[in-house]
Structure formats: structure tokens, C-alpha cells
Design an enzyme around this catalytic site. Structure first.
Site, mmCIF file in Angstrom:
data_model
loop_
_atom_site.group_PDB
_atom_site.id
_atom_site.type_symbol
_atom_site.label_atom_id
_atom_site.label_comp_id
_atom_site.label_asym_id
_atom_site.label_seq_id
_atom_site.Cartn_x
_atom_site.Cartn_y
_atom_site.Cartn_z
ATOM 1 N N TYR A 47 0.837 -1.216 0.000
ATOM 2 C CA TYR A 47 0.000 0.000 0.000
ATOM 3 C C TYR A 47 0.869 1.261 0.000
ATOM 4 O O TYR A 47 0.360 2.365 -0.166
ATOM 5 C CB TYR A 47 -0.943 0.039 1.209
ATOM 6 C CG TYR A 47 -1.901 -1.127 1.316
ATOM 7 C CD1 TYR A 47 -2.079 -2.029 0.260
ATOM 8 C CD2 TYR A 47 -2.643 -1.342 2.482
ATOM 9 C CE1 TYR A 47 -2.936 -3.100 0.382
ATOM 10 C CE2 TYR A 47 -3.511 -2.418 2.591
ATOM 11 C CZ TYR A 47 -3.641 -3.295 1.546
ATOM 12 O OH TYR A 47 -4.500 -4.356 1.672
ATOM 13 N N GLY A 90 -12.454 -5.627 1.564
ATOM 14 C CA GLY A 90 -13.527 -5.172 0.681
ATOM 15 C C GLY A 90 -14.900 -5.481 1.252
ATOM 16 O O GLY A 90 -15.816 -5.860 0.513
ATOM 17 N N LEU A 110 -17.281 -3.752 2.116
ATOM 18 C CA LEU A 110 -18.351 -2.937 1.515
ATOM 19 C C LEU A 110 -18.308 -3.057 -0.008
ATOM 20 O O LEU A 110 -18.736 -2.157 -0.733
ATOM 21 C CB LEU A 110 -18.204 -1.472 1.955
ATOM 22 C CG LEU A 110 -18.249 -1.271 3.483
ATOM 23 C CD1 LEU A 110 -17.917 0.167 3.860
ATOM 24 C CD2 LEU A 110 -19.624 -1.664 4.036
ATOM 25 N N SER A 121 -12.485 4.132 4.959
ATOM 26 C CA SER A 121 -13.122 5.393 4.567
ATOM 27 C C SER A 121 -12.179 6.530 4.913
ATOM 28 O O SER A 121 -11.468 6.457 5.909
ATOM 29 C CB SER A 121 -14.455 5.606 5.290
ATOM 30 O OG SER A 121 -14.990 6.867 4.895
ATOM 31 N N ARG A 127 -18.117 8.564 8.342
ATOM 32 C CA ARG A 127 -18.282 7.175 7.901
ATOM 33 C C ARG A 127 -17.453 6.223 8.760
ATOM 34 O O ARG A 127 -17.848 5.074 8.999
ATOM 35 C CB ARG A 127 -17.887 7.036 6.434
ATOM 36 C CG ARG A 127 -18.892 7.638 5.477
ATOM 37 C CD ARG A 127 -18.420 7.428 4.053
ATOM 38 N NE ARG A 127 -19.384 7.925 3.083
ATOM 39 C CZ ARG A 127 -19.142 7.975 1.773
ATOM 40 N NH1 ARG A 127 -17.975 7.556 1.302
ATOM 41 N NH2 ARG A 127 -20.048 8.432 0.952
ATOM 42 N N ASN A 170 -19.224 3.148 10.507
ATOM 43 C CA ASN A 170 -18.802 1.766 10.280
ATOM 44 C C ASN A 170 -18.456 1.066 11.602
ATOM 45 O O ASN A 170 -18.804 -0.096 11.808
ATOM 46 C CB ASN A 170 -17.610 1.731 9.321
ATOM 47 C CG ASN A 170 -17.984 2.236 7.926
ATOM 48 O OD1 ASN A 170 -19.168 2.302 7.580
ATOM 49 N ND2 ASN A 170 -16.990 2.609 7.140
HETATM 50 P P1 NDP Z 1 -14.194 -1.340 1.296
HETATM 51 O O1 NDP Z 1 -15.113 -2.464 1.057
HETATM 52 O O2 NDP Z 1 -13.773 -1.007 2.682
HETATM 53 O O3 NDP Z 1 -14.874 -0.071 0.608
HETATM 54 C C1 NDP Z 1 -14.286 1.187 0.644
HETATM 55 C C2 NDP Z 1 -15.184 2.106 -0.182
HETATM 56 O O4 NDP Z 1 -16.440 2.278 0.464
HETATM 57 C C3 NDP Z 1 -14.583 3.475 -0.350
HETATM 58 O O5 NDP Z 1 -14.961 3.921 -1.636
HETATM 59 C C4 NDP Z 1 -15.272 4.302 0.753
HETATM 60 O O6 NDP Z 1 -15.351 5.650 0.359
HETATM 61 C C5 NDP Z 1 -16.647 3.659 0.777
HETATM 62 N N1 NDP Z 1 -17.279 3.721 2.109
HETATM 63 C C6 NDP Z 1 -16.721 3.377 3.305
HETATM 64 N N2 NDP Z 1 -17.614 3.502 4.297
HETATM 65 C C7 NDP Z 1 -18.762 3.939 3.728
HETATM 66 C C8 NDP Z 1 -20.031 4.251 4.245
HETATM 67 N N3 NDP Z 1 -20.303 4.119 5.552
HETATM 68 N N4 NDP Z 1 -20.996 4.679 3.371
HETATM 69 C C9 NDP Z 1 -20.724 4.803 2.050
HETATM 70 N N5 NDP Z 1 -19.534 4.510 1.506
HETATM 71 C C10 NDP Z 1 -18.556 4.076 2.334
HETATM 72 O O7 NDP Z 1 -12.902 -1.565 0.336
HETATM 73 P P2 NDP Z 1 -11.349 -1.745 0.519
HETATM 74 O O8 NDP Z 1 -10.831 -2.294 -0.729
HETATM 75 O O9 NDP Z 1 -10.721 -0.501 1.016
HETATM 76 O O10 NDP Z 1 -11.195 -2.862 1.628
HETATM 77 C C11 NDP Z 1 -11.044 -2.563 2.983
HETATM 78 C C12 NDP Z 1 -9.650 -2.912 3.473
HETATM 79 O O11 NDP Z 1 -9.364 -4.289 3.265
HETATM 80 C C13 NDP Z 1 -8.536 -2.189 2.725
HETATM 81 O O12 NDP Z 1 -8.420 -0.821 3.068
HETATM 82 C C14 NDP Z 1 -7.347 -3.032 3.098
HETATM 83 O O13 NDP Z 1 -6.888 -2.727 4.400
HETATM 84 C C15 NDP Z 1 -7.957 -4.430 3.013
HETATM 85 N N6 NDP Z 1 -7.770 -5.040 1.681
HETATM 86 C C16 NDP Z 1 -6.977 -6.160 1.602
HETATM 87 C C17 NDP Z 1 -6.763 -6.806 0.402
HETATM 88 C C18 NDP Z 1 -5.917 -8.011 0.374
HETATM 89 O O14 NDP Z 1 -5.562 -8.471 -0.727
HETATM 90 N N7 NDP Z 1 -5.559 -8.578 1.503
HETATM 91 C C19 NDP Z 1 -7.352 -6.301 -0.860
HETATM 92 C C20 NDP Z 1 -8.192 -5.121 -0.686
HETATM 93 C C21 NDP Z 1 -8.386 -4.549 0.540
HETATM 94 P P3 NDP Z 1 -14.717 6.878 1.224
HETATM 95 O O15 NDP Z 1 -13.295 6.509 1.584
HETATM 96 O O16 NDP Z 1 -14.805 8.029 0.274
HETATM 97 O O17 NDP Z 1 -15.603 7.013 2.420
#
Ligand code: NDP
Length: 285
Positions: free
Chosen positions: A51, A186, A188, A231, A236, A240
């Protein structure tokens, strides 16, 4: 401030059930985001060498003044550092960037390259106290089974994509059988598709006076899956975290269970093209 419940890992460690994920937060914005997350009450942070924001996470931790033993910090080693010696060096670089003398959880980010060599090193790092718990990420059931069968330490967690449209039922059955804690990345759906406007999820959210994000996170937590919502918006972050206060009824859990497509909305780790693309990506870490 909401405090989160914990899940006990198979090695006895307590892991806060809701963690703050920092994937795709640019390094320049990560310190601010993590500081806000810590202020909101998050005590579990999830980063990765890939990251490219471990230093910023470390700065936010240092600036928070929080006692180290109140925090649960996870990082992950990327494919380019697979193998016994490279993974030891990479773990050292991650600790240095984070400014920590140990991490609470170190994961193999992807099941590609010499991850058996990496796992042997992780077991040593755990014995040496540089890592409290060790685990894997994105391991399909067959790869996980093989790793378990041919090593001393069973992974404490498998961090996998999991959300209402990709529920991982078979994966979860194997994890439960071996007491490997599932952690949803992921959760969400990475904000993609129609998750936030889906009629079933919206109806359940309205019935509870909650948000769709809270319903989805509560549904995962009620199935024993830790969650890592990301987020950059403080409101948010709080929303969450407060998902732990929501309890869904059995018929609501069943209605969400019916939304499974069985298909990843991000990467299919069994698809040769994805394996090649992920496995050959290099980061400046
Ligand atoms: P998420 O499923 O957490 O979704 C994040 C998205 O949802 C962003 O666009 C965010 O926007 C939005 N969001 C968050 N909260 C809200 C809410 N309450 N209402 C509306 N929209 C919301 O996706 P990630 O891919 O970030 O996954 C989470 C974590 O998992 C990552 O940050 C990482 O730490 C891990 N991960 C691990 C992976 C792996 O291979 N091991 C791969 C991918 C992720 P905004 O920021 O604008 O609020």
C-alpha cells in the site's frame, strides 16, 4: 466513542473485530485518515508493504500517544519478497517504516511465489517476538489446506474478499474447521456496484434506522468474520465502527445470504491472468 468487541485468534491473541483498512489511501493522506480513525475509536489498523503507506500509518500511531498494547497493527508482505531470506528482510523494512518493534499480525499478502519459504520465516519471526500472530491472505481452500498440512503453525487468519455479493461459504467452512479466523477485505464491496442502493439491503437498513454499510458489516460480524472497512470520511469511520451495535434477525441474515453471486468483484485469485498480473507487480518497498 464506540469500542469494538474482539475475536480471539487460535494463538490466543485478541483482535478487534473491526479494523481500519488503508488500501488506496494515498500516502500523503494516510496520516490524517489514521489519526481520525484512532480518534473515532479504531484500535486495529490494516496496512501492507504494497500500500506504500506504512510510514504514514507509523507516524499516526506515534502521534496518537496511545499505549502500544492498546493497538492491533497488521501488515503484509508482497510477492516480490517471497522466500525465506527476502521475507525476513522485508519484515524488517516494514517494522522500520512503521516505527514499531513488533506487529500484531503479519500476513502473506498473496499465495504466489515461494510462500512456503515465507511461511517458514514467519514462524521464526513469531518465535523471535517480532510478530505476535501470523496469517495469510487470499488463500483459496486448497492452498490453505496444503499450507496447514505441511507446516508447524496453522495461520491465525485468512484475509479474503467477503461481502454480500461474494460470500465465500466454502472458504468459511474450511476456516472454521481449522479455527482460522476469517477477515473480510472489501467488506463494503469496495464501494462498487449497487451495494449501497440494493433494495434488500436498503429495506433492512431502514427497518433498523441504520445505514446499508452498517447492515453489511453487522452481517459479516454476526457470521464471525472480522471486517476492515476503509473510509477517508470521519463520519463514515464512526458509522462503520458503530455496526457492532446492530443485531440482525435470522430472516434478515437469510435474505442477505440469498444475494451471493459466488463471483469476485475484484480479483479472482484462481484466474491465471489475475495470478500473473498480481504476481508480477512490483512495489518500491
Ligand atoms: P471497502 O469495502 O472497505 O470499501 C471502501 C469504499 O467504500 C470506499 O470507496 C469508501 O469511500 C466507501 N465507504 C466506506 N464507508 C462507507 C459508508 N459508511 N458509506 C458509504 N460509503 C462508504 O474496500 P477496501 O478495498 O478498502 O477494503 C477494505 C480494506 O481491506 C482495505 O483498506 C485493506 O486494508 C484491506 N484489503 C486487503 C486486500 C488483500 O488483498 N488482503 C485487498 C483489498 C483490501 P470513502 O473513503 O470516500 O468514504
Amino acid at each position: 466513542m464506540t469500542t469494538t468487541p474482539t475475536f480471539t485468534l487460535r494463538d490466543g491473541a485478541a483482535m478487534p473485530a473491526v479494523g481500519f483498512g488503508v488500501y488506496q489511501i494515498p500516502a500523503a493522506e494516510t496520516e490524517t485518515a489514521v489519526t481520525a480513525a484512532l480518534e473515532a475509536g479504531y484500535r486495529h489498523l490494516d496496512t501492507a508493504a504494497a500500500y506504500e503507506n506504512e510510514e504514514a500509518v507509523g507516524r499516526a500511531i506515534a502521534a496518537s500517544g496511545l499505549p502500544r498494547d492498546e493497538l492491533f497493527v497488521t501488515t503484509k508482505l508482497w510477492v516480490q519478497d517471497a522466500g525465506e531470506a527476502p521475507s525476513r528482510a522485508a519484515a524488517g523494512r516494514s517494522l522500520e517504516r512503521l516505527g514499531l518493534d513488533h506487529v500484531d499480525l503479519l500476513l502473506i499478502h498473496q499465495p504466489f511465489g515461494d510462500y512456503y519459504g515465507t511461511w517458514r520465516t514467519l514462524q521464526e519471526l513469531q518465535r523471535e517476538g517480532l510478530v505476535r500472530s501470523i496469517g495469510v491472505s487470499n488463500f483459496a481452500p486448497d492452498r490453505l489446506m496444503d499450507l496447514i498440512d505441511h507446516n508447524e503453525v496453522v495461520p491465525a487468519v485468512n484475509q479474503i474478499e467477503a461481502h454480500p455479493f461474494h460470500q465465500r461459504v466454502a472458504d468459511l467452512a474450511l476456516l472454521e474447521q481449522h479455527q482460522v479466523r476469517a477477515v473480510a477485505w472489501g467488506p463494503l464491496g469496495q464501494g462498487r456496484g449497487d451495494l449501497f442502493t440494493h433494495p434488500v439491503l436498503t429495506r433492512i437498513a431502514e427497518a433498523h434506522g441504520a445505514s446499508v454499510a452498517q447492515v453489511v458489516l453487522a452481517w459479516l460480524l454476526q457470521r464471525g468474520i472480522a471486517v476492515l472497512p476503509k473510509s477517508v470520511h470521519p463520519e463514515r469511520m464512526q458509522e462503520n465502527l458503530a455496526a457492532t451495535e446492530l443485531t440482525l434477525a435470522a430472516d434478515e441474515m437469510d435474505a442477505i445470504a440469498a444475494l451471493d453471486t459466488g463471483v469476485s468483484t475484484a480479483f479472482d485469485h484462481r484466474d491465471p491472468a489475475s495470478v500473473h498480473a498480481l504476481g508480477t507487480t512490483r512495489f518500491a518497498v
